[in-house]
Enzyme design. Structure first.
Site, mmCIF file in Angstrom:
data_model
loop_
_atom_site.group_PDB
_atom_site.id
_atom_site.type_symbol
_atom_site.label_atom_id
_atom_site.label_comp_id
_atom_site.label_asym_id
_atom_site.label_seq_id
_atom_site.Cartn_x
_atom_site.Cartn_y
_atom_site.Cartn_z
ATOM 1 C CB CYS A 92 -0.874 0.024 1.247
ATOM 2 S SG CYS A 92 -1.871 -1.441 1.438
ATOM 3 N NE ARG A 119 5.350 1.295 -1.188
ATOM 4 C CZ ARG A 119 6.218 1.255 -0.207
ATOM 5 N NH1 ARG A 119 7.421 1.734 -0.394
ATOM 6 N NH2 ARG A 119 5.917 0.742 0.958
ATOM 7 C CD1 TRP A 165 -0.173 -5.803 -3.239
ATOM 8 C CD2 TRP A 165 -0.261 -6.664 -1.182
ATOM 9 N NE1 TRP A 165 0.386 -7.055 -3.277
ATOM 10 C CE2 TRP A 165 0.345 -7.604 -2.034
ATOM 11 C CE3 TRP A 165 -0.413 -6.991 0.168
ATOM 12 C CZ2 TRP A 165 0.795 -8.840 -1.599
ATOM 13 C CZ3 TRP A 165 0.025 -8.231 0.614
ATOM 14 C CH2 TRP A 165 0.622 -9.141 -0.268
ATOM 15 C CG ASN A 221 0.364 2.342 3.597
ATOM 16 O OD1 ASN A 221 -0.678 2.371 2.952
ATOM 17 N ND2 ASN A 221 1.496 2.877 3.170
ATOM 18 N N GLY A 222 -0.632 -0.896 6.618
ATOM 19 C CA GLY A 222 -0.403 -1.709 7.819
ATOM 20 C C GLY A 222 -1.618 -2.577 8.082
ATOM 21 C CD GLU A 264 17.991 -13.735 -5.817
ATOM 22 O OE1 GLU A 264 17.203 -14.053 -4.908
ATOM 23 O OE2 GLU A 264 17.790 -12.762 -6.572
ATOM 24 C CE LYS A 270 15.075 -11.641 -8.131
ATOM 25 N NZ LYS A 270 15.664 -11.056 -6.962
ATOM 26 C CD GLU A 293 10.784 -11.848 -6.804
ATOM 27 O OE1 GLU A 293 11.955 -11.801 -7.221
ATOM 28 O OE2 GLU A 293 10.328 -11.021 -6.004
ATOM 29 C CG HIS A 333 19.214 -37.992 -1.348
ATOM 30 N ND1 HIS A 333 19.539 -39.265 -0.955
ATOM 31 C CD2 HIS A 333 20.390 -37.307 -1.372
ATOM 32 C CE1 HIS A 333 20.844 -39.352 -0.715
ATOM 33 N NE2 HIS A 333 21.382 -38.164 -0.977
ATOM 34 C CE LYS A 379 12.362 -2.874 -4.589
ATOM 35 N NZ LYS A 379 13.186 -4.020 -5.012
HETATM 36 C C1 AGP Z 1 13.267 -9.990 -4.236
HETATM 37 O O1 AGP Z 1 13.335 -10.094 -5.619
HETATM 38 C C2 AGP Z 1 11.923 -10.074 -3.690
HETATM 39 N N1 AGP Z 1 11.041 -9.132 -4.281
HETATM 40 C C3 AGP Z 1 11.736 -10.217 -2.189
HETATM 41 O O2 AGP Z 1 12.012 -11.555 -1.867
HETATM 42 C C4 AGP Z 1 12.565 -9.295 -1.277
HETATM 43 O O3 AGP Z 1 13.923 -9.590 -1.386
HETATM 44 C C5 AGP Z 1 12.069 -9.468 0.174
HETATM 45 O O4 AGP Z 1 10.710 -9.137 0.261
HETATM 46 C C6 AGP Z 1 12.870 -8.659 1.167
HETATM 47 O O5 AGP Z 1 12.780 -7.291 0.913
HETATM 48 P P1 AGP Z 1 13.770 -6.277 1.602
HETATM 49 O O6 AGP Z 1 15.132 -6.560 1.075
HETATM 50 O O7 AGP Z 1 13.264 -4.921 1.214
HETATM 51 O O8 AGP Z 1 13.692 -6.521 3.084
#
Ligand code: AGP
Length: 607
Positions: free
Chosen positions: A2, A27, A73, A99-100, A481, A485, A488, A504, A602
């Site tokens: 949000c 975001r 959101w 927000n929250g 990682e 990526k 996502e 395994h 974000k």
């Molecule tokens: C990364 O590509 C992601 N969007 C997500 O996992 C992100 O790294 C995670 O939410 C942590 O965010 P931050 O680094 O702002 O704490």
């Protein structure tokens, strides 16, 4: 997640707020709304969908010089027009954006319903509008204070009231809020990105703080008793252009390509060639403190957690201190044992991830020392930590993190080097690693220059419904990682496995439809890794191998992507760069909105 934007001044406020909301679009959100206070009183326009769609349907008479807006959101209730913010009370005189999460919203909704209030949405936020309206205090600040007295949860919120048209009242507890100072006009926002085109003179609220914002200035106070906190605005050193994508087709691409430069920024002034070490003044730990560390525990979420695993490996290798990484989102719920001689390290791009922030608070509440590896200067996690390393990656807008993660790795390399050099890491090894770090930005540039060669491979991977990413020891977090990526932004099922674990279980899934992206650096495990590739090849599993040119894959049928070699400890970050490009080009091939992947935000500021 949000976003909040507010404006009070001389201009027509709604366009200013809507433009600010577009700056927060990356975001992640699913609905948008704006409330304006003008000659016609308080008016609200809100709906599910994009800010642009809201702008197109804004009522004709929507003028006013004070406005608050929001991108939502969905958490409590689906993305509908009714659930979009701002929320208003029954008289239509109070509007709230938030927000929250309000944890006791169910109880508050029941109390309000019992008192005869008809609730118009499924949200937790709506209760705040009713509570403000029902307070008998004779100032808006008093009304907001009364509402917050019964609210339990996290919030960044902004309130308009038709009876107090000269002000916006904002409050913070766990969700960021910034007040921006203009010339006879003022702004509020949940993120600097919404303000920097207008002003870089800002005040960031702390938890427990409220502010009255009028066209001529602002004053801050505590929620509890409205006593002044006397906060003043300061100048932030931010270039508004850094928030623009410029000529790039997406923010993610811009941020990938910035890495040779941003990698230099995190290293600048921190390497000591003479003594083969790093200097990290921001840690606020001298050699004696560093030597007293017996264990390192790294806390982060998502990709930050995976880079934390790479960091833990670096620390164990260079400093020979037991180190591990844990998802902050799990750590904080399991009543962790906090040890006095453990160094806790919180890692976060945004510095606002609520799970990481609450993990830091848990550590500190129990007397632990927690330092931060954080990108956003002055963010909540940075402020909560005992010291830290700023990542200097510049603003990162794309949801899929790239340049910030690279700098996290480099931040961990600096920390490992410093911890190592006050222990048994030799000066020769220290110098070897300093030289390796100095070479890294140029090697990242070299990999990026080969981008065109990856496009076809990415397209092929994009066609698969399901993929594996595998790596061993240093390579396993890289695989995690890479899979993260890929999933996502391409929405493909991508699963990471330690190469050693393949036989395994997951080998059962290998067939010509399921490609594997394998990390096979030239190191002490190369031969074992190649053994696993044979097992995949024998089952006709398509292979993409990220490797070094000295590695001989023999007769294995694989697409190979060679990256330059650095020191083995530093190679993981170079192996990560092609995985960013593969994910990017796969998503582009599939026609996805790369910067705003579905369902993601974000920075995740709700629990
Ligand atoms: C990364 O590509 C992601 N969007 C997500 O996992 C992100 O790294 C995670 O939410 C942590 O965010 P931050 O680094 O702002 O704490």
């Amino acid at each position: 997640m949000c976003g909040i934007v507010g404006y009070i001044g001389r201009q027509d406020a709604a366009p200013v707020v809507l433009e600010g909301l577009t700056r927060l679009e990356h975001r992640g959100y699913d609905s948008a709304g704006v409330a304006v206070l003008g000659g016609r009183g308080l008016r609200v326009a809100k709906q599910a969908g994009r800010v642009r769609e809201l702008t197109d349907v804004l009522p004709k008479r929507f003028a006013g010089t004070t406005a608050i807006g929001h991108t939502r959101w969905a958490t409590h209730g689906p993305a509908t027009d009714a659930n979009a913010h701002p929320h208003v009370d029954e008289t239509g005189r109070v509007a709230v954006v938030h927000n929250g999460i309000i944890d006791n919203s169910a109880a508050l909704r029941a109390q309000l319903t019992d008192a005869g209030v008809t609730l118009a949405s499924d949200t937790d936020t709506e209760v705040v509008a009713h509570l403000v309206a029902r307070s008998e205090a004779d100032t808006l600040e008093g009304k907001v204070r009364d509402a917050l007295r019964v609210v339990v949860g996290t919030y960044g919120l902004a309130v308009l009231h038709a009876d107090f048209p000269d002000r916006i009242v904002v409050a913070r507890n766990g969700s960021p809020l910034v007040v921006g100072v203009g010339d006879k006009e003022m702004y509020v926002a949940s993120d600097l990105a919404a303000l920097v085109r207008h002003t870089t003179t800002v005040a960031m609220l702390d938890d427990g703080e409220m502010a009255t914002v009028t066209a001529s200035g602002f004053s801050t106070m505590r929620h509890t008793d409205l006593s002044s906190t006397g906060k003043t605005a300061t100048q932030v050193d931010i270039d508004a252009a850094a928030y623009e994508a410029g000529d790039h087709e997406s923010y993610m691409r811009k941020e990938i390509l910035e890495q040779p430069t941003t990698a230099q920024a995190v290293l600048r002034g921190r390497l000591d060639e003479r003594f083969g070490t790093a200097h990290l003044g921001g840690l606020e730990m001298d050699a004696r403190d560093l030597r007293a560390v017996r264990r390192v525990k790294i806390l982060g979420c998502g990709s930050a957690y995976y880079v934390g695993q790479m960091g833990a490996g670096l620390i164990e290798e260079l400093a020979r201190i037991p180190a591990d990484a844990e998802a902050a989102s799990e750590f904080r719920y399991r009543d962790p044992v906090i040890e006095p001689d453990t160094l806790y390290v919180a890692v976060s791009q945004s510095g606002e991830t609520i799970d990481t922030l609450l993990a830091v608070q848990e550590v500190r509440r129990k007397g632990g020392r927690c330092v931060g590896l954080v990108n956003v200067v002055g963010s909540a996690i940075a402020r909560e930590c005992d010291g830290g390393i700023y990542l200097h990656a510049g603003p990162e807008v794309a949801v899929a993190s790239t340049k910030a993660l690279t700098n996290m790795f480099l931040g961990f390399a600096l920390l490992a080097l410093q911890l190592g050099r006050v222990r048994d890491l030799s000066i020769a090894d220290g110098k070897r690693l300093v030289a390796g770090l100095e070479r890294l930005p140029g090697q990242i540039e070299e990999i990026l220059a080969g981008e065109a060669d990856l496009v076809e491979v990415a397209k092929e991977l994009a066609e698969a419904r399901s993929l594996f990413f595998i790596g061993r020891v240093r390579g396993f977090p890289v695989a995690r990682e890479g899979a993260q990526k890929f999933k996502e932004i391409s929405y493909r099922h991508a699963e990471a496995y330690p190469t050693s674990e393949l036989k395994h279980g997951p080998l059962a899934l290998i067939d010509p439809e399921v490609p594997t992206v394998a990390l096979v650096p030239r190191d002490e495990l190369t031969e074992r890794n190649i053994g696993a590739l044979h097992e995949i090849d024998a089952r006709h599993g398509p292979l993409v191998v990220i490797t070094h040119d000295e590695v001989d894959l023999g007769a294995i049928g694989a697409r190979r992507i060679d990256v330059p070699r650095n020191e083995p400890e530093l190679d993981p970050i170079l192996l990560t760069i092609p995985l960013q490009l593969l994910a990017y080009h796969a998503a582009q091939h599939l026609g996805h909105d790369i910067d705003k992947p579905r369902n993601l935000a974000k920075s995740v500021t709700v629990e």
